[in-house]
Design a protein around this motif. Structure first.
Motif, PDB file in Angstrom:
ATOM      1  N   VAL A  79      -0.467 -25.711  98.670  1.00  0.00           N
ATOM      2  CA  VAL A  79      -0.256 -25.932  97.232  1.00  0.00           C
ATOM      3  C   VAL A  79      -0.740 -24.684  96.507  1.00  0.00           C
ATOM      4  O   VAL A  79      -1.954 -24.505  96.307  1.00  0.00           O
ATOM      5  N   PRO A  80       0.170 -23.774  96.124  1.00  0.00           N
ATOM      6  CA  PRO A  80      -0.265 -22.497  95.533  1.00  0.00           C
ATOM      7  C   PRO A  80      -0.689 -22.643  94.072  1.00  0.00           C
ATOM      8  O   PRO A  80      -0.518 -23.691  93.441  1.00  0.00           O
ATOM      9  N   ASP A  81      -1.252 -21.534  93.551  1.00  0.00           N
ATOM     10  CA  ASP A  81      -1.637 -21.423  92.133  1.00  0.00           C
ATOM     11  C   ASP A  81      -2.635 -22.492  91.726  1.00  0.00           C
ATOM     12  O   ASP A  81      -2.476 -23.145  90.683  1.00  0.00           O
ATOM     13  N   ARG A  82      -3.661 -22.675  92.528  1.00  0.00           N
ATOM     14  CA  ARG A  82      -4.750 -23.584  92.174  1.00  0.00           C
ATOM     15  C   ARG A  82      -6.040 -22.779  91.999  1.00  0.00           C
ATOM     16  O   ARG A  82      -6.337 -21.896  92.813  1.00  0.00           O
ATOM     17  N   THR A  83      -6.772 -23.095  90.946  1.00  0.00           N
ATOM     18  CA  THR A  83      -7.970 -22.329  90.583  1.00  0.00           C
ATOM     19  C   THR A  83      -9.231 -23.102  90.937  1.00  0.00           C
ATOM     20  O   THR A  83      -9.326 -24.306  90.673  1.00  0.00           O
ATOM     21  N   LEU A  84     -10.196 -22.390  91.490  1.00  0.00           N
ATOM     22  CA  LEU A  84     -11.500 -22.968  91.808  1.00  0.00           C
ATOM     23  C   LEU A  84     -12.573 -21.961  91.402  1.00  0.00           C
ATOM     24  O   LEU A  84     -12.540 -20.813  91.851  1.00  0.00           O
ATOM     25  N   ASP A  85     -13.464 -22.402  90.539  1.00  0.00           N
ATOM     26  CA  ASP A  85     -14.535 -21.536  90.028  1.00  0.00           C
ATOM     27  C   ASP A  85     -13.980 -20.253  89.412  1.00  0.00           C
ATOM     28  O   ASP A  85     -14.524 -19.147  89.585  1.00  0.00           O
ATOM     29  N   GLY A  86     -12.866 -20.386  88.705  1.00  0.00           N
ATOM     30  CA  GLY A  86     -12.279 -19.238  88.014  1.00  0.00           C
ATOM     31  C   GLY A  86     -11.462 -18.304  88.875  1.00  0.00           C
ATOM     32  O   GLY A  86     -10.937 -17.299  88.383  1.00  0.00           O
ATOM     33  N   GLU A  87     -11.311 -18.593  90.169  1.00  0.00           N
ATOM     34  CA  GLU A  87     -10.552 -17.742  91.081  1.00  0.00           C
ATOM     35  C   GLU A  87      -9.301 -18.470  91.545  1.00  0.00           C
ATOM     36  O   GLU A  87      -9.340 -19.650  91.874  1.00  0.00           O
ATOM     37  N   ARG A  88      -8.182 -17.739  91.551  1.00  0.00           N
ATOM     38  CA  ARG A  88      -6.904 -18.342  91.924  1.00  0.00           C
ATOM     39  C   ARG A  88      -6.743 -18.357  93.437  1.00  0.00           C
ATOM     40  O   ARG A  88      -7.088 -17.379  94.114  1.00  0.00           O
ATOM     41  N   GLY A  89      -6.222 -19.463  93.957  1.00  0.00           N
ATOM     42  CA  GLY A  89      -6.002 -19.604  95.384  1.00  0.00           C
ATOM     43  C   GLY A  89      -5.003 -20.710  95.665  1.00  0.00           C
ATOM     44  O   GLY A  89      -4.075 -20.939  94.882  1.00  0.00           O
ATOM     45  N   PHE A  90      -5.212 -21.449  96.752  1.00  0.00           N
ATOM     46  CA  PHE A  90      -4.264 -22.507  97.109  1.00  0.00           C
ATOM     47  C   PHE A  90      -4.989 -23.609  97.863  1.00  0.00           C
ATOM     48  O   PHE A  90      -6.026 -23.375  98.517  1.00  0.00           O
ATOM     49  N   TYR A  91      -4.426 -24.823  97.750  1.00  0.00           N
ATOM     50  CA  TYR A  91      -4.933 -25.977  98.479  1.00  0.00           C
ATOM     51  C   TYR A  91      -4.241 -26.051  99.840  1.00  0.00           C
ATOM     52  O   TYR A  91      -3.088 -25.623 100.001  1.00  0.00           O
ATOM     53  N   VAL A  92      -4.953 -26.649 100.791  1.00  0.00           N
ATOM     54  CA  VAL A  92      -4.378 -26.945 102.103  1.00  0.00           C
ATOM     55  C   VAL A  92      -4.262 -28.462 102.211  1.00  0.00           C
ATOM     56  O   VAL A  92      -5.274 -29.166 102.242  1.00  0.00           O
ATOM     57  N   LEU A  93      -3.035 -28.963 102.239  1.00  0.00           N
ATOM     58  CA  LEU A  93      -2.781 -30.402 102.261  1.00  0.00           C
ATOM     59  C   LEU A  93      -2.200 -30.790 103.616  1.00  0.00           C
ATOM     60  O   LEU A  93      -1.161 -30.257 104.037  1.00  0.00           O
ATOM     61  N   THR A  94      -2.866 -31.712 104.280  1.00  0.00           N
ATOM     62  CA  THR A  94      -2.416 -32.189 105.590  1.00  0.00           C
ATOM     63  C   THR A  94      -2.235 -33.697 105.536  1.00  0.00           C
ATOM     64  O   THR A  94      -3.172 -34.420 105.168  1.00  0.00           O
ATOM     65  N   PRO A  95      -1.033 -34.220 105.872  1.00  0.00           N
ATOM     66  CA  PRO A  95      -0.839 -35.671 105.874  1.00  0.00           C
ATOM     67  C   PRO A  95      -1.677 -36.331 106.971  1.00  0.00           C
ATOM     68  O   PRO A  95      -1.779 -35.808 108.090  1.00  0.00           O
ATOM     69  N   LEU A  96      -2.272 -37.454 106.613  1.00  0.00           N
ATOM     70  CA  LEU A  96      -3.042 -38.241 107.584  1.00  0.00           C
ATOM     71  C   LEU A  96      -2.304 -39.545 107.838  1.00  0.00           C
ATOM     72  O   LEU A  96      -2.014 -40.290 106.881  1.00  0.00           O
ATOM     73  N   LEU A  97      -1.990 -39.825 109.112  1.00  0.00           N
ATOM     74  CA  LEU A  97      -1.307 -41.055 109.476  1.00  0.00           C
ATOM     75  C   LEU A  97      -2.364 -42.103 109.825  1.00  0.00           C
ATOM     76  O   LEU A  97      -3.043 -41.980 110.863  1.00  0.00           O
ATOM     77  N   PRO A  98      -2.554 -43.119 108.962  1.00  0.00           N
ATOM     78  CA  PRO A  98      -3.629 -44.101 109.195  1.00  0.00           C
ATOM     79  C   PRO A  98      -3.405 -44.884 110.481  1.00  0.00           C
ATOM     80  O   PRO A  98      -2.275 -45.083 110.935  1.00  0.00           O
ATOM     81  N   GLU A  99      -4.496 -45.336 111.052  1.00  0.00           N
ATOM     82  CA  GLU A  99      -4.421 -46.104 112.286  1.00  0.00           C
ATOM     83  C   GLU A  99      -3.793 -47.472 112.082  1.00  0.00           C
ATOM     84  O   GLU A  99      -3.279 -48.072 113.022  1.00  0.00           O
TER      85      GLU A  99
END
Length: 294
Positions: free
Chosen positions: A91-111
């Motif tokens: 997930v690009p263009d995400r800011t954390l503590d004033g710095e631009r970066g990206f999220y890492v999203l991984t689907p979790l398949l529930p048991e």
């Protein structure tokens, strides 16, 4: 002097003002109450976010917190399943503590076989690059993190035209287009991320707290109270003009009549001696003026 207040015209004015003032005050008080409710919601969400960042906070099974509402968003959730690392998204263009970066999203398949749970495993600075992302844990894992509501494009200003493996909005409406299974319309941000990933702090849900809608309620409050004050002001203005007009009429100080040509401004109506003498019959003929045709 004030008996004019009993005339039909003033009865209508008085009734209108008497009804308008309480209506404006009630509407303004209601809008003020809405603003105070949003302030209270904002404080509750801040407390929930603080509790979500506290490792000692209460953790509950994810199914007990669904659906994601203003009361459950930010609460610590626990879900067990397996990561679908092959369909990981950035997930690009995400800011954390004033710095631009990206999220890492991984689907979790529930048991339990329910909808896949989008899990944000963390944040990395810079441009979205899958080569920099550490691998997701394999096998059965138990994820603990803060529950978050589905996003909308207007909230995050999501970019468009992203390449494969990228997504701009975290929510079932967008994930259903890139994942081959049902997806939960909410997501989890892990409390403890695996380095070099940085944990994404939980955020308050939209539509609550001190947002634009809250200050809009405060603006409506001021408007309604201003309407009530304006109604009182106009009543006193009309009342004063009516009293002054009737006092002037009693003193004979009414508005001046039309001026007569040749009369000085402020002079009264012409008397008998000021009126021109009527022209005698035949004067026009003696003075050489042409007579009207017969």
């Amino acid at each position: 002097m004030y008996r004019f207040l009993l005339t039909p015209r003033w009865w209508a004015i008085n009734v209108f003002v008497v009804l308008a003032i309480p209506v404006c005050l009630v509407a303004g008080t209601w809008q003020l109450g809405r603003f105070e409710d949003r302030v209270a919601e904002h404080r509750e969400q801040q407390d929930a976010a603080d509790a979500a960042g506290d490792p000692g906070g209460q953790v509950r099974p994810l199914e007990r917190l669904l659906p994601a509402t203003t009361e459950t968003v930010g609460e610590q959730a626990r879900v067990t399943g397996e990561f679908d690392a092959g369909r990981e998204l950035l997930v690009p263009d995400r800011t954390l503590d004033g710095e631009r970066g990206f999220y890492v999203l991984t689907p979790l398949l529930p048991e339990d076989g329910g909808p896949a749970v989008p899990v944000v495993r963390g944040w990395l600075p810079g441009a979205a690059d899958p080569a920099r992302v550490p691998e997701a844990p394999s096998g059965e894992v138990t994820v603990t993190g803060a529950l978050q509501a589905a996003e909308s494009p207007s909230e995050v200003g999501a970019p468009t035209g992203l390449p494969a493996g990228r997504i701009g909005v975290i929510g079932a409406a967008s994930l259903i287009n890139v994942l081959p299974y049902e997806v939960l319309d909410a997501w989890i941000t892990v409390r403890e991320a695996t380095p070099p990933l940085a944990a994404v702090p939980p955020s308050a849900p939209s539509g609550t707290g001190l947002d634009a809608d809250a200050f809009q309620n405060l603006g409506y409050t001021a408007e309604w109270f201003a309407f009530a004050a304006f109604a009182v002001f106009m009543w006193f203005r009309l009342f004063r003009r009516e009293v002054e007009a009737r006092r002037d009429a009693e003193l004979g100080l009414g508005p001046p009549g039309p001026l007569i040509p040749g009369q000085e401004p402020g002079a009264g109506p012409p008397g008998p001696s000021d009126r021109p003498d009527p022209e005698p019959a035949g004067a026009g003929a003696r003075s050489g003026s042409p007579s009207p045709p017969a």
